[in-house]
Design a protein around this motif. Structure first.
Motif, PDB file in Angstrom:
ATOM      1  N   LEU A 172       0.844  -1.182   0.000  1.00 31.27           N
ATOM      2  CA  LEU A 172       0.000   0.000   0.000  1.00 31.27           C
ATOM      3  C   LEU A 172       0.885   1.239   0.000  1.00 31.27           C
ATOM      4  O   LEU A 172       2.044   1.183   0.439  1.00 31.27           O
ATOM      5  CB  LEU A 172      -0.879   0.033   1.260  1.00 31.27           C
ATOM      6  CG  LEU A 172      -1.994  -0.998   1.399  1.00 31.27           C
ATOM      7  CD1 LEU A 172      -2.589  -0.931   2.803  1.00 31.27           C
ATOM      8  CD2 LEU A 172      -3.076  -0.763   0.355  1.00 31.27           C
ATOM      9  N   PRO A 173       0.361   2.381  -0.452  1.00 34.74           N
ATOM     10  CA  PRO A 173       1.114   3.630  -0.301  1.00 34.74           C
ATOM     11  C   PRO A 173       1.396   3.891   1.176  1.00 34.74           C
ATOM     12  O   PRO A 173       0.642   3.455   2.051  1.00 34.74           O
ATOM     13  CB  PRO A 173       0.163   4.683  -0.887  1.00 34.74           C
ATOM     14  CG  PRO A 173      -0.742   3.927  -1.808  1.00 34.74           C
ATOM     15  CD  PRO A 173      -0.908   2.572  -1.171  1.00 34.74           C
ATOM     16  N   VAL A 174       2.454   4.622   1.456  1.00 37.45           N
ATOM     17  CA  VAL A 174       2.888   4.816   2.832  1.00 37.45           C
ATOM     18  C   VAL A 174       1.790   5.464   3.680  1.00 37.45           C
ATOM     19  O   VAL A 174       1.616   5.121   4.856  1.00 37.45           O
ATOM     20  CB  VAL A 174       4.194   5.643   2.888  1.00 37.45           C
ATOM     21  CG1 VAL A 174       3.998   7.056   2.364  1.00 37.45           C
ATOM     22  CG2 VAL A 174       4.761   5.647   4.296  1.00 37.45           C
ATOM     23  N   GLU A 175       1.024   6.389   3.078  1.00 41.30           N
ATOM     24  CA  GLU A 175      -0.033   7.041   3.847  1.00 41.30           C
ATOM     25  C   GLU A 175      -1.093   6.033   4.312  1.00 41.30           C
ATOM     26  O   GLU A 175      -1.599   6.108   5.421  1.00 41.30           O
ATOM     27  CB  GLU A 175      -0.706   8.139   3.006  1.00 41.30           C
ATOM     28  CG  GLU A 175       0.219   9.258   2.565  1.00 41.30           C
ATOM     29  CD  GLU A 175       0.960   8.944   1.272  1.00 41.30           C
ATOM     30  OE1 GLU A 175       1.726   9.805   0.813  1.00 41.30           O
ATOM     31  OE2 GLU A 175       0.786   7.818   0.738  1.00 41.30           O
ATOM     32  N   GLU A 176      -1.400   5.078   3.449  1.00 44.23           N
ATOM     33  CA  GLU A 176      -2.412   4.074   3.797  1.00 44.23           C
ATOM     34  C   GLU A 176      -1.854   3.056   4.781  1.00 44.23           C
ATOM     35  O   GLU A 176      -2.592   2.520   5.624  1.00 44.23           O
ATOM     36  CB  GLU A 176      -2.924   3.398   2.524  1.00 44.23           C
ATOM     37  CG  GLU A 176      -3.681   4.355   1.624  1.00 44.23           C
ATOM     38  CD  GLU A 176      -4.118   3.721   0.316  1.00 44.23           C
ATOM     39  OE1 GLU A 176      -4.351   2.494   0.307  1.00 44.23           O
ATOM     40  OE2 GLU A 176      -4.211   4.450  -0.686  1.00 44.23           O
ATOM     41  N   ARG A 177      -0.570   2.777   4.702  1.00 51.60           N
ATOM     42  CA  ARG A 177       0.044   1.902   5.705  1.00 51.60           C
ATOM     43  C   ARG A 177       0.016   2.567   7.077  1.00 51.60           C
ATOM     44  O   ARG A 177      -0.208   1.908   8.099  1.00 51.60           O
ATOM     45  CB  ARG A 177       1.476   1.558   5.301  1.00 51.60           C
ATOM     46  CG  ARG A 177       1.569   0.419   4.286  1.00 51.60           C
ATOM     47  CD  ARG A 177       2.993   0.080   3.959  1.00 51.60           C
ATOM     48  NE  ARG A 177       3.530   0.977   2.952  1.00 51.60           N
ATOM     49  CZ  ARG A 177       4.799   1.382   2.876  1.00 51.60           C
ATOM     50  NH1 ARG A 177       5.662   1.006   3.803  1.00 51.60           N
ATOM     51  NH2 ARG A 177       5.195   2.169   1.917  1.00 51.60           N
ATOM     52  N   GLU A 178       0.256   3.860   7.107  1.00 51.86           N
ATOM     53  CA  GLU A 178       0.215   4.576   8.383  1.00 51.86           C
ATOM     54  C   GLU A 178      -1.193   4.562   8.966  1.00 51.86           C
ATOM     55  O   GLU A 178      -1.374   4.420  10.186  1.00 51.86           O
ATOM     56  CB  GLU A 178       0.713   6.011   8.176  1.00 51.86           C
ATOM     57  CG  GLU A 178       2.220   6.087   7.894  1.00 51.86           C
ATOM     58  CD  GLU A 178       2.677   7.486   7.532  1.00 51.86           C
ATOM     59  OE1 GLU A 178       1.795   8.345   7.252  1.00 51.86           O
ATOM     60  OE2 GLU A 178       3.900   7.727   7.504  1.00 51.86           O
ATOM     61  N   GLU A 179      -2.203   4.693   8.114  1.00 46.69           N
ATOM     62  CA  GLU A 179      -3.585   4.606   8.591  1.00 46.69           C
ATOM     63  C   GLU A 179      -3.870   3.223   9.156  1.00 46.69           C
ATOM     64  O   GLU A 179      -4.541   3.084  10.193  1.00 46.69           O
ATOM     65  CB  GLU A 179      -4.553   4.918   7.445  1.00 46.69           C
ATOM     66  CG  GLU A 179      -4.521   6.363   6.970  1.00 46.69           C
ATOM     67  CD  GLU A 179      -5.409   6.588   5.761  1.00 46.69           C
ATOM     68  OE1 GLU A 179      -6.086   5.616   5.332  1.00 46.69           O
ATOM     69  OE2 GLU A 179      -5.428   7.711   5.234  1.00 46.69           O
ATOM     70  N   LEU A 180      -3.362   2.207   8.484  1.00 44.77           N
ATOM     71  CA  LEU A 180      -3.550   0.831   8.943  1.00 44.77           C
ATOM     72  C   LEU A 180      -2.878   0.614  10.291  1.00 44.77           C
ATOM     73  O   LEU A 180      -3.443  -0.016  11.198  1.00 44.77           O
ATOM     74  CB  LEU A 180      -2.969  -0.123   7.893  1.00 44.77           C
ATOM     75  CG  LEU A 180      -3.342  -1.608   7.956  1.00 44.77           C
ATOM     76  CD1 LEU A 180      -4.840  -1.794   7.911  1.00 44.77           C
ATOM     77  CD2 LEU A 180      -2.680  -2.339   6.794  1.00 44.77           C
ATOM     78  N   ILE A 181      -1.688   1.156  10.442  1.00 45.54           N
ATOM     79  CA  ILE A 181      -0.963   1.054  11.710  1.00 45.54           C
ATOM     80  C   ILE A 181      -1.748   1.733  12.834  1.00 45.54           C
ATOM     81  O   ILE A 181      -1.832   1.210  13.954  1.00 45.54           O
ATOM     82  CB  ILE A 181       0.444   1.648  11.558  1.00 45.54           C
ATOM     83  CG1 ILE A 181       1.323   0.705  10.711  1.00 45.54           C
ATOM     84  CG2 ILE A 181       1.097   1.919  12.922  1.00 45.54           C
ATOM     85  CD1 ILE A 181       2.636   1.309  10.278  1.00 45.54           C
ATOM     86  N   ASP A 182      -2.359   2.884  12.530  1.00 47.24           N
ATOM     87  CA  ASP A 182      -3.165   3.581  13.541  1.00 47.24           C
ATOM     88  C   ASP A 182      -4.380   2.735  13.941  1.00 47.24           C
ATOM     89  O   ASP A 182      -4.737   2.666  15.122  1.00 47.24           O
ATOM     90  CB  ASP A 182      -3.626   4.935  13.012  1.00 47.24           C
ATOM     91  CG  ASP A 182      -2.476   5.952  12.923  1.00 47.24           C
ATOM     92  OD1 ASP A 182      -1.459   5.730  13.595  1.00 47.24           O
ATOM     93  OD2 ASP A 182      -2.636   6.941  12.171  1.00 47.24           O
TER      94      ASP A 182
END
Length: 371
Positions: free
Chosen positions: A353-363
């Motif tokens: 996934l794009p990094v922004e979406e990975r960060e959302e997933l991590i949250d």
């Protein structure tokens, strides 16, 4: 009727099934509901070893527990047989996503080989479209039931055939329309990633990510080829990277390990290992270390700092779920809720996934684990 979900387990007072999870190594043709196989099989006159769904589930589990990847793969003849029409593919994909959502998965990557589903006249693009339709129907059904899930396709080429460049082009053609990555699957030993270097070169030129089955039925050379020839960003299984570790001494819980160059590279670059504990036992992938889960080098790899992730590989063949795999590991190695969270964060970080979406997933994972 969904694939049998193992009884839920509780860790630190929390239901494991309720926790947000990420599934990176999950085969579409390895997660077909036995009841669906019976129903679709009847429609095409498929000769089944068992006509009852529960008995068929038992058959899959028994035949898959062979200690051989080659024998394990033979069970897929039944599942792929009912996945040759648009309707069959769409239904299987929809139910697959629904089962993921029931298991608490919030992001999944489903891998499958389109070239294995052309037996009734569909084209490569038509089978991908059918699976994508089912995925989206499954996502919508999950949302209606109060669950949020997103699933991307890992388009796979069979490593013992010669269509990998064509399949790589198919994957890139479907980028942005459901395809998130590429893989090679099938018999590993004797069919190294280097056989498909042209396809991997093409993918690299298109900046399209690849994960490669390696380190399951073959060892260090296969992993090396996955990284060098395949430019793999993740290792499908990768459990035999432990062969490049030399345990020098053990004193209680203290283990002194000498790293080989390959193992150090994989660890230091945080290349995710898509480990599948139950499947690794069934296929003999951990035979060098033993025959029980406590012999699995999972914990050694985790304690040494490898980016380990937990996966089911094939839900039907292993009669398992991600909840069950996590519960087995927690029981065997006395893991806490924090450990299970680490496995999910590793998977989220390795998602295509794009990094922004990975960060959302991590949250989302952090929130779900109560951080």
């Amino acid at each position: 009727m969904p694939i049998e979900q193992a009884g839920d387990s509780v860790i630190d007072g929390v239901s494991i099934r309720s926790l947000p999870k990420v599934s990176l190594h999950d085969h579409l043709d390895g997660g077909v509901r036995p009841a669906t196989i019976v129903e679709l099989g009847d429609e095409i006159g498929l000769d089944l070893p068992e006509r009852d769904a529960a008995a068929l589930a038992d058959w899959f589990a028994d035949k898959s527990d062979s200690g051989s990847l080659v024998e394990y793969l033979k069970t897929f003849d039944l599942t792929t047989a009912v996945m040759q029409t648009r309707e069959g593919l769409t239904r299987v994909a929809r139910e697959f996503v629904e089962d993921l959502a029931t298991d608490g998965v919030i992001y999944g990557e489903v891998r499958w080989a389109p070239e294995q589903h052309l037996g009734r006249g569909l084209s490569l693009d038509e089978v991908v479209a059918a699976v994508q339709e089912g995925i989206e129907e499954g996502e919508d059904a999950a949302e209606r039931s109060g669950r949020d899930i997103r699933v991307g396709q890992l388009i796979s080429a069979m490593r013992h055939t010669d269509r990998s460049l064509e399949i790589a082009e198919l994957a890139v053609r479907w980028r942005g329309r459901g395809a998130v990555g590429f893989d090679i699957a099938g018999p590993e030993d004797g069919f190294p990633p280097s056989r498909h270097k042209v396809a991997f070169d093409y993918l690299a030129s298109e900046f399209f990510p690849a994960t490669v089955h390696a380190g399951e039925a073959a060892g260090i050379d296969s992993i090396r080829s996955a990284l060098i020839d395949g430019r793999a960003l993740r290792l499908g299984h990768g459990v035999r990277i432990a062969e490049d570790l030399d345990v020098v001494s053990r004193e209680g819980e203290e283990v002194l390990v000498q790293f080989g160059d390959l193992a150090r590279w994989v660890r230091d670059r945080e290349i995710p290992l898509e480990l599948s504990p139950s499947s690794n036992l069934q296929t003999g992938a951990i035979a060098a270390w033993g025959t029980t889960l406590e012999d699995h080098p999972f914990d050694l790899l985790y304690q040494l700092g490898f980016a380990v992730t937990v996966n089911v590989d094939n839900r039907t063949m292993s009669r398992t779920s991600l909840t069950r795999e996590l519960a087995l590991l927690a029981e065997t190695f006395e893991y806490s809720l924090d450990d299970l969270e680490t496995f999910q964060l590793n998977a989220a970080a390795g998602a295509f996934l794009p990094v922004e979406e990975r960060e959302e997933l991590i949250d989302l994972i952090a929130d779900g684990f109560g951080d």
